[in-house]
Motif scaffolding. Sequence first.
Motif, PDB file in Angstrom:
ATOM      1  N   GLU A 220      53.697  59.330  58.772  1.00  0.00           N
ATOM      2  CA  GLU A 220      53.210  58.119  59.443  1.00  0.00           C
ATOM      3  C   GLU A 220      54.251  57.550  60.392  1.00  0.00           C
ATOM      4  OE1 GLU A 220      50.918  58.631  55.689  1.00  0.00           O
ATOM      5  OE2 GLU A 220      53.064  58.583  56.177  1.00  0.00           O
ATOM      6  N   GLU A 221      55.502  57.594  59.998  1.00  0.00           N
ATOM      7  CA  GLU A 221      56.559  57.081  60.880  1.00  0.00           C
ATOM      8  C   GLU A 221      56.671  57.923  62.148  1.00  0.00           C
ATOM      9  OE1 GLU A 221      56.838  55.046  57.355  1.00  0.00           O
ATOM     10  OE2 GLU A 221      57.041  57.224  57.490  1.00  0.00           O
ATOM     11  N   VAL A 222      56.695  59.245  61.973  1.00  0.00           N
ATOM     12  CA  VAL A 222      56.901  60.155  63.101  1.00  0.00           C
ATOM     13  C   VAL A 222      55.692  60.196  64.031  1.00  0.00           C
ATOM     14  CG1 VAL A 222      57.255  62.577  63.754  1.00  0.00           C
ATOM     15  CG2 VAL A 222      58.542  61.592  61.843  1.00  0.00           C
ATOM     16  N   ASN A 223      54.505  60.270  63.451  1.00  0.00           N
ATOM     17  CA  ASN A 223      53.306  60.506  64.259  1.00  0.00           C
ATOM     18  C   ASN A 223      52.556  59.248  64.666  1.00  0.00           C
ATOM     19  OD1 ASN A 223      53.686  63.334  63.996  1.00  0.00           O
ATOM     20  ND2 ASN A 223      52.669  63.293  61.985  1.00  0.00           N
ATOM     21  N   VAL A 224      52.832  58.129  63.976  1.00  0.00           N
ATOM     22  CA  VAL A 224      52.056  56.911  64.236  1.00  0.00           C
ATOM     23  C   VAL A 224      52.936  55.732  64.645  1.00  0.00           C
ATOM     24  CG1 VAL A 224      50.449  55.236  63.236  1.00  0.00           C
ATOM     25  CG2 VAL A 224      50.283  57.646  62.603  1.00  0.00           C
ATOM     26  N   ILE A 225      53.886  55.360  63.803  1.00  0.00           N
ATOM     27  CA  ILE A 225      54.635  54.123  64.025  1.00  0.00           C
ATOM     28  C   ILE A 225      55.588  54.245  65.209  1.00  0.00           C
ATOM     29  CG2 ILE A 225      56.207  52.456  62.990  1.00  0.00           C
ATOM     30  CD1 ILE A 225      55.038  53.181  60.267  1.00  0.00           C
ATOM     31  N   ILE A 226      56.379  55.301  65.250  1.00  0.00           N
ATOM     32  CA  ILE A 226      57.339  55.455  66.347  1.00  0.00           C
ATOM     33  C   ILE A 226      56.640  55.556  67.702  1.00  0.00           C
ATOM     34  CG2 ILE A 226      59.090  56.994  67.338  1.00  0.00           C
ATOM     35  CD1 ILE A 226      60.055  57.533  64.480  1.00  0.00           C
ATOM     36  N   PRO A 227      55.573  56.352  67.854  1.00  0.00           N
ATOM     37  CA  PRO A 227      54.869  56.347  69.149  1.00  0.00           C
ATOM     38  C   PRO A 227      54.317  54.975  69.530  1.00  0.00           C
ATOM     39  CG  PRO A 227      54.252  58.275  67.869  1.00  0.00           C
ATOM     40  CD  PRO A 227      55.053  57.401  66.955  1.00  0.00           C
ATOM     41  N   ALA A 228      53.859  54.206  68.549  1.00  0.00           N
ATOM     42  CA  ALA A 228      53.344  52.863  68.848  1.00  0.00           C
ATOM     43  C   ALA A 228      54.472  51.959  69.336  1.00  0.00           C
ATOM     44  CB  ALA A 228      52.683  52.262  67.607  1.00  0.00           C
ATOM     45  N   ILE A 229      55.646  52.073  68.718  1.00  0.00           N
ATOM     46  CA  ILE A 229      56.804  51.290  69.141  1.00  0.00           C
ATOM     47  C   ILE A 229      57.199  51.668  70.570  1.00  0.00           C
ATOM     48  CG2 ILE A 229      59.277  50.913  68.736  1.00  0.00           C
ATOM     49  CD1 ILE A 229      58.706  51.188  65.735  1.00  0.00           C
ATOM     50  N   GLU A 230      57.216  52.958  70.859  1.00  0.00           N
ATOM     51  CA  GLU A 230      57.591  53.418  72.199  1.00  0.00           C
ATOM     52  C   GLU A 230      56.605  52.922  73.246  1.00  0.00           C
ATOM     53  OE1 GLU A 230      57.778  57.615  71.607  1.00  0.00           O
ATOM     54  OE2 GLU A 230      59.853  57.567  70.843  1.00  0.00           O
ATOM     55  N   ARG A 231      55.322  52.923  72.905  1.00  0.00           N
ATOM     56  CA  ARG A 231      54.326  52.396  73.850  1.00  0.00           C
ATOM     57  C   ARG A 231      54.539  50.906  74.086  1.00  0.00           C
ATOM     58  NH1 ARG A 231      47.755  51.967  72.972  1.00  0.00           N
ATOM     59  NH2 ARG A 231      47.307  50.972  74.987  1.00  0.00           N
ATOM     60  N   ALA A 232      54.859  50.186  73.022  1.00  0.00           N
ATOM     61  CA  ALA A 232      55.104  48.746  73.164  1.00  0.00           C
ATOM     62  C   ALA A 232      56.302  48.487  74.076  1.00  0.00           C
ATOM     63  CB  ALA A 232      55.333  48.121  71.790  1.00  0.00           C
ATOM     64  N   ARG A 233      57.334  49.286  73.929  1.00  0.00           N
ATOM     65  CA  ARG A 233      58.514  49.117  74.789  1.00  0.00           C
ATOM     66  C   ARG A 233      58.168  49.351  76.251  1.00  0.00           C
ATOM     67  NH1 ARG A 233      62.859  52.628  71.345  1.00  0.00           N
ATOM     68  NH2 ARG A 233      62.959  51.287  69.494  1.00  0.00           N
ATOM     69  N   GLU A 234      57.289  50.322  76.502  1.00  0.00           N
ATOM     70  CA  GLU A 234      56.865  50.583  77.878  1.00  0.00           C
ATOM     71  C   GLU A 234      56.177  49.369  78.494  1.00  0.00           C
ATOM     72  OE1 GLU A 234      54.393  53.989  77.580  1.00  0.00           O
ATOM     73  OE2 GLU A 234      56.047  55.397  77.209  1.00  0.00           O
ATOM     74  N   GLU A 235      55.608  48.517  77.631  1.00  0.00           N
ATOM     75  CA  GLU A 235      54.949  47.293  78.089  1.00  0.00           C
ATOM     76  C   GLU A 235      55.887  46.092  78.082  1.00  0.00           C
ATOM     77  OE1 GLU A 235      51.914  47.242  79.328  1.00  0.00           O
ATOM     78  OE2 GLU A 235      51.721  49.406  78.971  1.00  0.00           O
ATOM     79  N   GLY A 236      57.178  46.348  77.868  1.00  0.00           N
ATOM     80  CA  GLY A 236      58.156  45.259  77.905  1.00  0.00           C
ATOM     81  C   GLY A 236      58.342  44.517  76.608  1.00  0.00           C
TER      82      GLY A 236
END
Length: 366
Positions: A220-236
């Motif tokens: 869940e961390e590798v496939n779900v949570i970390i990608p969600a965090i990275e997407r959020a960072r892309e949005e500032g």
Amino acid sequence: MENRLNVGITHGDVNGISYELIIKLLAENRICELCVPILYGSPKVAAYYRKVLNIENFSLNTIREPGEANGKRSNIINCVDDNVKVDLGKETPESDQATMVALKYALDQLDRDEIDVLTLAPQGPNAFFTEEAGSLVEYLGKRYNTTDIMSILVSEKIKMGFVTEQVKLRDVPHQVTQKNIFKKLTLLDDTLRQDFTILKPKIAVLGLNPQVNCGQNGDEEVNVIIPAIERAREEGIMAIGPFSAERFFSERMYEKFDAVLAMYYDQGVVAFKSVDEESAACYIAGLPVICSMSLTDPHYDIVGQNLGDEQGLRNALYLAMDVCVHREQNIELQKNPLPHYDIATNSNESDLNVEQIEGVRAELED
């Protein structure tokens, strides 16, 4: 004092300690100095509890609508049946019905701007089942036709939001998706900016599995949570994690952040209360109206014994008032924005976000 807020308070469960907390709170002279309190409930039940608790020198001014409120007194709008039955220490279908009648009545007036904010006294756990909802958040989400809603626990030391709330533990992994995490991060970031005037919030994200940060991230961390965090960072959004909940709280990492996003309610609430329960209250984010609630339980076991502590209800009332003031300030700022100046040569907001994230990480490693 001019321009005081009209603060609505719902009476919660008539069989719990809600009326005791409300009477103790409204008996304080400073409350009427800070706002115009308007209780949605029953004058008859209030008088009954005042007698049971032997509280003297307290009365409520009965009115029909907020426009009639006396600014120097605590007011009450009678919105439940005068024959409502009080059964001390028991949640009953009748008490649940009285809870929801008062809540609906108050929300209708909140929607019409007749009151400025609304604070809920402790309610029975089954009250929302009468509306085919499992919690206040679910009920309000249906009422305002939105899924972008979240309860945020707020105290002087920590703020905490949740990806999932009142769901069974076995259902949590199915609801912890990239989409949901990103939506909750966006809502939490927007709320911190608009309702708490935090210009660039730093949000810590907890992992789902206990082995996070030990070099053993789960699927869940590798496939779900970390990608969600990275997407959020892309949005500032300055989101950092995932962190092991145990290490995050035992090492007091929360002191470096403006808020925490937990994956599910039980993961965060116990730690939250251990950090600072005394100043805690709950704010419902994502609504067009301002609604807060006490984290105090109805405490059916101590009803009528004058043992209730009104601090939690006081916290909730102050929280709602603070959010209202912050929103008004932000509206004024948006009307007259200051010119934007680039404070870092050849850098943009994304660059600054990366630098700030690395700075927080360095502090955590020290």
